[in-house]
Design an enzyme around this catalytic site. Structure first.
Site, PDB file in Angstrom:
ATOM      1  N   TRP A 166       0.933  -1.216   0.038  1.00 13.17           N
ATOM      2  CA  TRP A 166      -0.050   0.026  -0.012  1.00 13.17           C
ATOM      3  C   TRP A 166       0.691   1.099   0.220  1.00 13.17           C
ATOM      4  O   TRP A 166       0.353   2.251  -0.593  1.00 13.17           O
ATOM      5  CB  TRP A 166      -0.927  -0.112   1.232  1.00 13.17           C
ATOM      6  CG  TRP A 166      -1.914  -1.111   0.988  1.00 13.17           C
ATOM      7  CD1 TRP A 166      -2.324  -2.160   1.790  1.00 13.17           C
ATOM      8  CD2 TRP A 166      -3.172  -1.266  -0.179  1.00 13.17           C
ATOM      9  NE1 TRP A 166      -3.315  -2.960   1.457  1.00 13.17           N
ATOM     10  CE2 TRP A 166      -3.650  -2.206   0.136  1.00 13.17           C
ATOM     11  CE3 TRP A 166      -3.292  -0.599  -1.265  1.00 13.17           C
ATOM     12  CZ2 TRP A 166      -4.897  -2.950  -0.339  1.00 13.17           C
ATOM     13  CZ3 TRP A 166      -4.233  -1.160  -1.958  1.00 13.17           C
ATOM     14  CH2 TRP A 166      -4.983  -2.148  -1.618  1.00 13.17           C
TER      15      TRP A 166
ATOM     16  N   ASP B  84      -1.148   6.649   6.422  1.00 12.04           N
ATOM     17  CA  ASP B  84      -2.323   5.835   5.975  1.00 12.04           C
ATOM     18  C   ASP B  84      -2.656   4.863   7.051  1.00 12.04           C
ATOM     19  O   ASP B  84      -1.554   3.930   7.419  1.00 12.04           O
ATOM     20  CB  ASP B  84      -1.911   4.949   4.850  1.00 12.04           C
ATOM     21  CG  ASP B  84      -2.964   3.846   4.226  1.00 12.04           C
ATOM     22  OD1 ASP B  84      -4.123   3.841   5.147  1.00 12.04           O
ATOM     23  OD2 ASP B  84      -2.941   3.287   3.275  1.00 12.04           O
TER      24      ASP B  84
ATOM     25  N   LYS C 183     -11.638  -1.863   6.815  1.00 11.82           N
ATOM     26  CA  LYS C 183     -10.759  -2.786   7.650  1.00 11.82           C
ATOM     27  C   LYS C 183     -11.399  -2.896   9.198  1.00 11.82           C
ATOM     28  O   LYS C 183     -11.769  -3.830   9.688  1.00 11.82           O
ATOM     29  CB  LYS C 183      -9.286  -2.310   7.464  1.00 11.82           C
ATOM     30  CG  LYS C 183      -8.842  -2.184   6.063  1.00 11.82           C
ATOM     31  CD  LYS C 183      -8.722  -3.491   5.402  1.00 11.82           C
ATOM     32  CE  LYS C 183      -8.720  -2.990   3.817  1.00 11.82           C
ATOM     33  NZ  LYS C 183      -7.512  -2.222   3.393  1.00 11.82           N
TER      34      LYS C 183
HETATM   35  C1  LIG Z   1      -7.184  -1.873   1.994  1.00 16.88           C
HETATM   36  C2  LIG Z   1      -5.998  -0.589   2.169  1.00 16.88           C
HETATM   37  C3  LIG Z   1      -5.930   0.220   1.114  1.00 16.88           C
HETATM   38  C4  LIG Z   1      -6.986   0.159  -0.075  1.00 16.88           C
HETATM   39  O1  LIG Z   1      -8.203   0.712   0.525  1.00 16.88           O
HETATM   40  P1  LIG Z   1      -9.194   1.211  -0.485  1.00 16.88           P
HETATM   41  O2  LIG Z   1     -10.437   1.595   0.192  1.00 16.88           O
HETATM   42  O3  LIG Z   1      -9.703  -0.083  -1.256  1.00 16.88           O
HETATM   43  O4  LIG Z   1      -8.732   1.888  -1.596  1.00 16.88           O
HETATM   44  C5  LIG Z   1      -5.227   1.201   1.212  1.00 16.88           C
HETATM   45  N1  LIG Z   1      -4.002   1.011   2.392  1.00 16.88           N
HETATM   46  C6  LIG Z   1      -4.223   0.115   3.302  1.00 16.88           C
HETATM   47  C7  LIG Z   1      -3.459   0.276   4.368  1.00 16.88           C
HETATM   48  C8  LIG Z   1      -5.080  -0.794   3.378  1.00 16.88           C
HETATM   49  O5  LIG Z   1      -5.228  -1.909   3.982  1.00 16.88           O
END
Ligand SMILES: *Cc1c(COP(=O)(O)O)cnc(C)c1O
Length: 360
Positions: A101, A171, A195
Site C-alpha cells: 500500500w 495511511d 478494515k
Molecule cells: C485496504 C487498504 C488500502 C486500500 O483501500 P481502498 O479503500 O480499497 O482504496 C489502502 N491502504 C491500506 C493500509 C489498506 O489496508
C-alpha cells in the site's frame, strides 16, 4: 442463523451489536418511518447523525481542535492522489516504503512530483519495519508519508519517525482505532473504513487546519480538494450516509467498551494468543520480524502449499473463514481487527493446535 468467525482482511468483521442495531433500525429510523438511506443528507436527522459521529470520533482519539475530520468517498486509494495534490507545494515528498500500500501510494505520488524513498523494507519482502534512527528527511519535502499498519505483510510502526516540522501523513486504514494515537504528531491521517471501522465506501480523513489550502496543484478536481469538504462539513455533495451511520455506531461501541486504551489491551491479548502459539508451533511459522508484528493482520505459513490449502479448507468447514493469505503471498493470514472477539482467536488457535497434532 449462524455467524462464522471471519478473518477477512477487508471488508471485515463488524461488531455484532452494531449489525443488530442497524437491523432493528432498517425500516424505521428514529420514528421517521424511513430508513436512514432514504433521507435527504440536508435533513436535521442526517446532519445530527454526522455531527454525533464526528463528536464521538473526536472523543475517542482526543483530536485537537485545530484538526478537521472529514468523511469522504473514493477509498484509501483515492487519498494516494489527494494527498500530493493538496500538500505538494515544492512537488517533493518523502515516502517510507514498507509494503504494497505504501508502494502504490508512492507510485501515485510520482504522477505529481518527485518522490524520495527515504526508507524501505522491500529487500526482505517487507517482513520488517526499517530503522528510523538515521532517517534523512529531504529539505524540500512537502511531507513525509508512511503506512502505519501493513495489512498485507503484517507489520506495523511501533514508533514514529522524527520529521521535524514536516507534516507526517499516515495511511491508517488497517489499524485506525485499534488503540490510542497522538493525533498531534500527524499532519494528516486517513483510513478506509472497511478494515477496522465500518463498511466500504467511507474514508475518514483527519487533517490539521493549516494544511487545508486553496493553493493546491493546478487541475486538482473540486472533489479532491480538502478545502471543499472541510468548508461543507463533509456534505459538499451527497456523503456516504449509510457508511457514516455504521461508523458512528462502531464509535459508540468503542466508547461503551471503555475507549481505545481498553481496545488496545484486548487487541494485545488477542494477538499474543496467536503469536505465542506461532512461536512454539512445530508446524506453523509467522513471517514477520517479531518486533514489528501487527496486532491486526497475522500472516503465517506451514512451508507447504498443499498443507496450507488443507488447513484453510478444514478451517472453513468449522466456521473459521477467510484465512487464505494475500493472493501474491500465499500461506495464511488471520486478520483480527477490533470486532473479532477473543473467542474467535481462541477457536483459531485451538484448531491450529489440533491440525498440528494431526499433521506435524
Ligand atoms: C485496504 C487498504 C488500502 C486500500 O483501500 P481502498 O479503500 O480499497 O482504496 C489502502 N491502504 C491500506 C493500509 C489498506 O489496508
Amino acid at each position: 442463523m449462524s455467524r462464522v468467525y471471519n478473518f477477512s482482511a477487508g471488508p471485515a468483521v463488524l461488531p455484532e451489536q452494531v449489525l443488530k442495531e442497524a437491523a432493528v433500525e432498517m425500516l424505521d429510523y428514529q420514528g421517521s418511518g424511513m430508513s436512514i438511506m432514504e433521507m435527504s443528507h440536508r435533513s436535521d436527522i442526517i446532519e445530527g447523525m454526522m455531527a454525533e459521529a464526528e463528536r464521538d470520533l473526536r472523543d475517542l482519539l482526543n483530536i485537537p481542535a485545530n484538526y478537521k475530520v472529514l468523511f469522504l468517498q473514493g477509498g484509501a486509494s483515492q487519498q494516494f492522489a489527494a494527498v500530493p495534490m493538496n500538500l505538494m507545494k515544492n512537488r517533493v515528498a518523502d515516502y517510507l516504503n514498507t509494503g504494497q500500500w505504501s508502494k502504490k501510494a508512492l507510485q501515485e505520488g510520482r504522477l505529481y512530483g518527485k518522490i524520495n524513498v527515504i526508507a524501505s523494507s522491500e529487500d526482505q519482502n517487507y517482513s520488517y519495519i526499517p530503522g528510523l534512527k538515521n532517517l534523512k528527511v529531504s529539505e524540500e519535502a512537502d511531507y513525509v508519508y508512511l503506512c502505519h499498519n501493513n495489512t498485507i505483510f503484517g507489520t506495523r510502526f511501533t514508533e514514529l519517525p522524527d520529521v521535524g516540522e514536516k507534516p507526517l501523513v499516515a495511511d491508517m486504514s488497517s489499524d485506525f482505532l485499534a488503540g490510542p494515537i497522538d493525533v498531534g504528531r500527524f499532519g494528516l491521517i486517513f483510513a478506509g473504513a472497511q478494515k477496522n471501522v465500518g463498511p466500504a465506501g467511507v474514508v475518514i480523513v483527519i487533517i490539521r487546519e493549516d494544511l487545508i489550502a486553496d493553493n493546491v496543484l493546478p487541475g486538482t478536481p473540486t472533489m479532491l480538494k480538502y478545502k471543499t469538504h472541510a468548508a461543507h462539513n463533509s456534505a459538499y455533495n451527497t456523503p456516504p450516509v449509510y457508511g457514516i451511520y455504521i461508523c458512528g455506531k462502531v464509535f459508540k461501541w468503542l466508547k461503551k467498551i471503555g475507549g481505545l486504551e481498553v481496545m488496545q489491551e484486548i487487541n494485545e491479548l488477542k494477538a499474543s494468543l496467536l503469536y505465542d502459539y506461532l512461536d512454539d508451533s512445530r508446524l506453523f511459522k509467522g513471517t514477520v520480524v517479531k518486533r514489528d508484528r501487527s496486532l491486526m493482520n497475522v500472516p503465517f505459513v506451514t512451508g507447504d502449499a498443499d498443507l496450507d490449502a488443507k488447513f484453510i479448507k478444514e478451517g472453513e468447514a468449522r466456521g473459521l473463514v477467510n484465512l487464505k493469505g494475500y493472493r501474491t503471498i500465499g500461506g495464511m493470514r488471520a486478520s483480527i481487527y477490533n470486532a473479532m472477539p477473543l473467542a474467535g482467536v481462541k477457536a483459531l488457535v485451538a484448531f491450529m493446535k489440533e491440525f498440528e497434532g494431526k499433521e506435524a
